[in-house]
Design an enzyme around this catalytic site. Structure first.
Site, short mmCIF file in Angstrom:
data_model
loop_
_atom_site.label_atom_id
_atom_site.label_comp_id
_atom_site.label_asym_id
_atom_site.label_seq_id
_atom_site.Cartn_x
_atom_site.Cartn_y
_atom_site.Cartn_z
CE LYS A 189 52.56 -47.31 66.66
NZ LYS A 189 53.57 -47.05 67.68
CG ASP A 245 54.07 -63.39 61.42
OD1 ASP A 245 54.73 -64.32 61.94
OD2 ASP A 245 54.05 -63.18 60.20
CG ASP A 249 58.63 -66.07 64.99
OD1 ASP A 249 57.73 -66.90 65.23
OD2 ASP A 249 59.39 -66.15 64.01
#
Ligand code: NAD
Length: 356
Positions: A189, A245, A249
């Site tokens: 980012k 993370d 997922d």
């Protein structure tokens, strides 16, 4: 090849699926003429019950002495419902990562063709997706200074990365891209975060050392969108702890079931290989857990820690054949699966063993 493998089944279905993973390793050794020896150790709730410690010193010593670790899962409902419990199974997990210096988490996301229908994404978008994630595991906002300001109503978590931390995981990702589609996507980012600007700077500085790899930089928000819109565009993805993370997922849904995905945590010493799922309280003891994630973890172990690619491929091919033959565990069965093709943990394990 002579190797010493430590089996750490942990809790719940971790014990049931790791048993199958171990059988597959034994079969591979027999078939390919390797000499693997096995030891076993406690971790998680079972270790707390036996010793009061989720990662006993004896387990840690055995981990350090082994060439690779096949791990199950830790967790027990007792702790999930009691956030105040001081000793908890997942403390063992964090300590293991720290003590073994496991800074890179690898998660391959590959969908077996037979399971295209099990995903919530359209088959025509998914078919052929094959992504390898590298998530940094020991830095970022999870490990920086955190606290409350004096008024108690303001909280902060500091995100920190050093050049060294970014470089070591980026190198692992570049090297992996060399053995695959030669494409690396670094996710950050950098338009907003200073840690991300350092991250991008380090990856850009390494790129000339890997002229055969096409490098792309993507902002995390756009990467999250592209993963669902066009997963096939990704080959190797490298990203920081927090972004990884969440993105891994999200990406696990591409594969349809938690029971199908393996992961590797590696650093500079012993690697740990484990399913991405937890201890599955709701199905523990029922004999229905899908052992394929553990079996695929064993395949990753052979490939990454021992460099045994043919052996690893033999396992993946056996799973592919089992699925092609129509066998399913409950979690990946659908309305077209005949009841006699829905097998339990051990029975599907036997089908895999037969085909190795
Ligand atoms: P979970 O992954 O254990 O289960 C989520 C759902 O997926 C459940 O319905 C479960 O039945 C199903 N599932 C998971 N693995 C499966 C398999 N192999 N075959 C068929 N179905 C499967 O996650 P959860 O329920 O959120 O957590 C249960 C416990 O596991 C908690 O105590 C949690 O802290 C722990 N946990 C541990 C790890 C780890 O050890 N790395 C990771 C995640 C969760």
């Amino acid at each position: 090849m002579k190797k010493n493998i430590l089996i750490v089944p942990g809790d719940g279905i971790g014990q049931e699926v790791t048993e199958v993973g171990k059988k597959v390793l034994i079969k591979i050794a027999e078939k390919f003429g390797h000499e693997f020896t096995y030891d076993e150790a406690l971790m998680g709730h079972v270790a707390i019950e036996a010793t009061g410690n989720p990662l006993p010193d004896e387990t840690l010593e055995k981990m350090r002495a082994s060439d690779a670790i096949l791990f199950g899962a830790v967790g027990h409902p007792k702790y999930d419902n009691d956030p105040t419990a001081k000793v908890r199974p997942e403390q063992g997990l964090l300590k293991m990562r720290k003590e073994l210096g496991l800074y890179a988490n690898l998660r391959p996301i590959k969908l077996f063709d037979e399971l295209l229908g099990a995903s919530s994404i359209k088959p025509e978008i998914l078919k052929g997706s094959d992504i390898l994630f590298f998530r940094e595991l020991t830095g970022d906002i999870y490990f920086g200074e955190k606290g409350r300001k004096n008024d108690g109503d303001t909280a902060y978590d500091i995100a920190e990365y050093s050049r060294y931390e970014v470089e070591r995981i980026a190198r692992k990702a570049f090297e992996a891209a060399r053995t695959r589609g030669k494409k690396l996507c670094s996710v950050d980012k950098a338009n907003v975060l200073e840690t991300s600007r350092l991250w991008r700077e380090v990856v850009q500085a390494l790129a000339p050392e890997y002229p055969d790899i096409t490098v792309e930089h993507q902002f995390v928000d756009s990467a999250a969108m592209m993963l669902i819109k066009d997963p096939r565009r990704f080959d190797v993805v490298v990203t920081a702890n927090l972004f990884g993370d969440i993105l891994t997922d999200e990406a696990s849904q591409i594969a349809g079931s938690m029971g199908m995905l393996a992961s590797a945590s590696v650093g500079d010493s012993t690697g740990v290989y484990e399913p991405i799922h937890g201890s599955g309280h709701d199905i523990t003891g029922m004999g229905v857990a899908n052992p394929m994630a553990s079996v695929l973890s064993a395949a990753l172990l052979l490939d990454i820690s021992f460099g045994l690619k043919a052996e690893s491929d033999a396992i993946i091919s056996a799973i592919d054949q089992v699925l092609k033959a129509g066998f399913r565990t409950r979690d990946i069965a659908d309305s077209t699966t005949a009841p006699e093709f829905i097998l339990g943990t051990d029975a599907i394990g036997e089908e895999i063993l037969k085909r190795i």
